[in-house]
Design a protein around this motif. Sequence first.
Motif, PDB file in Angstrom:
ATOM      1  N   ARG A  87       0.806  -1.218   0.000  1.00  0.00           N
ATOM      2  CA  ARG A  87       0.000   0.000   0.000  1.00  0.00           C
ATOM      3  C   ARG A  87       0.844   1.275   0.000  1.00  0.00           C
ATOM      4  NH1 ARG A  87      -4.536  -1.896  -1.818  1.00  0.00           N
ATOM      5  NH2 ARG A  87      -5.510   0.053  -1.192  1.00  0.00           N
ATOM      6  N   GLU A  88       2.018   1.238   0.615  1.00  0.00           N
ATOM      7  CA  GLU A  88       2.855   2.432   0.671  1.00  0.00           C
ATOM      8  C   GLU A  88       3.326   2.843  -0.717  1.00  0.00           C
ATOM      9  OE1 GLU A  88       5.417   3.843   3.324  1.00  0.00           O
ATOM     10  OE2 GLU A  88       3.765   3.803   4.752  1.00  0.00           O
ATOM     11  N   LYS A  89       3.426   1.865  -1.620  1.00  0.00           N
ATOM     12  CA  LYS A  89       3.968   2.128  -2.952  1.00  0.00           C
ATOM     13  C   LYS A  89       2.876   2.393  -3.980  1.00  0.00           C
ATOM     14  CE  LYS A  89       8.188  -0.444  -1.976  1.00  0.00           C
ATOM     15  NZ  LYS A  89       9.044  -1.606  -2.316  1.00  0.00           N
ATOM     16  N   LEU A  90       1.694   2.807  -3.508  1.00  0.00           N
ATOM     17  CA  LEU A  90       0.599   3.213  -4.373  1.00  0.00           C
ATOM     18  C   LEU A  90       0.441   4.726  -4.311  1.00  0.00           C
ATOM     19  CD1 LEU A  90      -1.961   0.414  -3.404  1.00  0.00           C
ATOM     20  CD2 LEU A  90      -0.466   0.489  -5.413  1.00  0.00           C
ATOM     21  N   THR A  91      -0.406   5.268  -5.186  1.00  0.00           N
ATOM     22  CA  THR A  91      -0.634   6.706  -5.208  1.00  0.00           C
ATOM     23  C   THR A  91      -1.518   7.128  -4.027  1.00  0.00           C
ATOM     24  OG1 THR A  91      -2.306   6.159  -6.882  1.00  0.00           O
ATOM     25  CG2 THR A  91      -0.255   7.165  -7.659  1.00  0.00           C
ATOM     26  N   PRO A  92      -1.559   8.430  -3.709  1.00  0.00           N
ATOM     27  CA  PRO A  92      -2.271   8.891  -2.510  1.00  0.00           C
ATOM     28  C   PRO A  92      -3.757   8.540  -2.458  1.00  0.00           C
ATOM     29  CG  PRO A  92      -0.773  10.598  -3.263  1.00  0.00           C
ATOM     30  CD  PRO A  92      -0.749   9.522  -4.311  1.00  0.00           C
ATOM     31  N   ASP A  93      -4.420   8.392  -3.600  1.00  0.00           N
ATOM     32  CA  ASP A  93      -5.836   8.034  -3.565  1.00  0.00           C
ATOM     33  C   ASP A  93      -6.061   6.672  -2.932  1.00  0.00           C
ATOM     34  OD1 ASP A  93      -4.512   7.168  -6.037  1.00  0.00           O
ATOM     35  OD2 ASP A  93      -6.432   6.278  -6.573  1.00  0.00           O
ATOM     36  N   LEU A  94      -5.015   5.854  -2.902  1.00  0.00           N
ATOM     37  CA  LEU A  94      -5.094   4.522  -2.296  1.00  0.00           C
ATOM     38  C   LEU A  94      -4.311   4.465  -0.978  1.00  0.00           C
ATOM     39  CD1 LEU A  94      -4.689   2.359  -5.525  1.00  0.00           C
ATOM     40  CD2 LEU A  94      -6.796   2.972  -4.341  1.00  0.00           C
ATOM     41  N   GLY A  95      -3.982   5.632  -0.448  1.00  0.00           N
ATOM     42  CA  GLY A  95      -3.303   5.688   0.838  1.00  0.00           C
ATOM     43  C   GLY A  95      -1.799   5.570   0.775  1.00  0.00           C
ATOM     44  N   GLY A  96      -1.237   5.583  -0.436  1.00  0.00           N
ATOM     45  CA  GLY A  96       0.205   5.439  -0.575  1.00  0.00           C
ATOM     46  C   GLY A  96       0.934   6.756  -0.712  1.00  0.00           C
ATOM     47  N   LYS A  97       2.237   6.662  -0.955  1.00  0.00           N
ATOM     48  CA  LYS A  97       3.082   7.852  -1.071  1.00  0.00           C
ATOM     49  C   LYS A  97       3.806   7.915  -2.406  1.00  0.00           C
ATOM     50  CE  LYS A  97       3.938   7.868   3.928  1.00  0.00           C
ATOM     51  NZ  LYS A  97       4.966   7.738   5.003  1.00  0.00           N
ATOM     52  N   ALA A  98       3.485   7.011  -3.318  1.00  0.00           N
ATOM     53  CA  ALA A  98       4.201   6.937  -4.593  1.00  0.00           C
ATOM     54  C   ALA A  98       3.639   7.918  -5.612  1.00  0.00           C
ATOM     55  CB  ALA A  98       4.137   5.516  -5.144  1.00  0.00           C
ATOM     56  N   THR A  99       4.476   8.263  -6.565  1.00  0.00           N
ATOM     57  CA  THR A  99       4.038   9.113  -7.673  1.00  0.00           C
ATOM     58  C   THR A  99       3.472   8.242  -8.794  1.00  0.00           C
ATOM     59  OG1 THR A  99       6.168   9.006  -8.809  1.00  0.00           O
ATOM     60  CG2 THR A  99       5.875  10.763  -7.152  1.00  0.00           C
ATOM     61  N   THR A 100       2.860   8.903  -9.756  1.00  0.00           N
ATOM     62  CA  THR A 100       2.330   8.209 -10.934  1.00  0.00           C
ATOM     63  C   THR A 100       3.415   7.372 -11.593  1.00  0.00           C
ATOM     64  OG1 THR A 100       0.838  10.088 -11.284  1.00  0.00           O
ATOM     65  CG2 THR A 100       1.125   8.560 -13.124  1.00  0.00           C
ATOM     66  N   SER A 101       4.552   7.989 -11.818  1.00  0.00           N
ATOM     67  CA  SER A 101       5.658   7.313 -12.494  1.00  0.00           C
ATOM     68  C   SER A 101       6.207   6.163 -11.667  1.00  0.00           C
ATOM     69  CB  SER A 101       6.767   8.326 -12.794  1.00  0.00           C
ATOM     70  OG  SER A 101       7.841   7.707 -13.449  1.00  0.00           O
ATOM     71  N   GLU A 102       6.271   6.328 -10.354  1.00  0.00           N
ATOM     72  CA  GLU A 102       6.801   5.264  -9.502  1.00  0.00           C
ATOM     73  C   GLU A 102       5.905   4.035  -9.516  1.00  0.00           C
ATOM     74  OE1 GLU A 102       9.266   8.005  -6.250  1.00  0.00           O
ATOM     75  OE2 GLU A 102       7.173   7.424  -5.858  1.00  0.00           O
ATOM     76  N   VAL A 103       4.583   4.247  -9.576  1.00  0.00           N
ATOM     77  CA  VAL A 103       3.672   3.101  -9.671  1.00  0.00           C
ATOM     78  C   VAL A 103       3.872   2.381 -10.999  1.00  0.00           C
ATOM     79  CG1 VAL A 103       1.256   2.371  -9.771  1.00  0.00           C
ATOM     80  CG2 VAL A 103       1.967   4.086  -8.103  1.00  0.00           C
TER      81      VAL A 103
END
Length: 358
Positions: free
Chosen positions: A330-346
């Motif tokens: 979950r940490e490696k998802l975008t903020p809408d899913l509760g994560g901290k990753a960027t679009t590109s990182e996902v």
Amino acid sequence: MKNYKIAVIPGDGIGIEVMQEGIKVLNTLSRLNNNISFDFTWYDWGCEYYLKYGKMMDEDGLEKLKEYDAILLGAVGFPGVADHISLRDLLLKIRQGFNQYINLRPIKLLASEDCPLKNKGVEHIDMVFVRENTEGEYAGVGGIQKEGTKEEVALQTSVFTRKTTEKVMDYAFKLAKERNKLNKVTSVTKSNALNYSMVFWDKVFKEKSDEYKEIETESFHVDATSMYMLQRPETFDVVVASNLFGDILTDLGAALQGGLGFAAGANINPEKTYPSMFEPVHGSAPEIAGKGLANPIAMIWSVKMMLDFLEHKELGNRIMDAIVEAVKDREKLTPDLGGKATTSEVGDRICSIIEKMG
């Protein structure tokens, strides 16, 4: 090696960002697989194009797009351009011009924590909507009389042809047989109020039900369908609906998945007379554009649907497996899913998972 020519219309807002991730996934698959490659041609059509040139796409846009094996669309919409212009002069122009009469929308929950319903999990939400995509309520027939006066009248006429309605329902029944889940097709109607179009729809559905006796059928009014999708989503398999009803209910379905960031879509011409078009349906979200906040999963899922349609289901399954694996962290998802990753990182993470799969 099979080489595919893909037309890329990133469009507006976050469409441009998520498109980069979809292309990244395709390039990864091509690099890992000697049997497939892609040539991408980018078109800058969309609302910002409209503000410059007064049109959403080139006058000969359909002629240009005819030459491609498939079309990828990012998102369309921008402040200052009316929604009916952005929709009708690009998206609907392609759908109708290329007879993409099937709109396919998977509604599948990938992680139980993304479901807004209590006591429902991944085993409960797995359905596919087959939405009529070229006529019905979106046929564009009508007009405004006595505009600007107190007697102003707006007319909007739905168009349902037997030819297209039958083909859409045939597609739904064949899909239910192929999925082999519940072997059921649910028809969405409102024939109590729409005494011509939906009575006709019900009649054709009954005729088709008689042709596919091995498939269970049911028919609900659209309001009841929306309620049942929340109360008992596990009872749905394949749902067939008109243009408007399918449009509305699939956004409800996206909420069941965890949000529009999972909402993949395909606009299909089954006969392959024209190219089909694949797109996430989350809109251009101008308020977050350029910030790296957009969830690219819907775009990448749409790429998976394109590969399925091009008869590379094994590659499509690899993408889907990678998405399912990616949402576990979950940490490696975008903020809408509760994560901290960027679009590109996902996007990078999904590509990395695909590479590890071999």
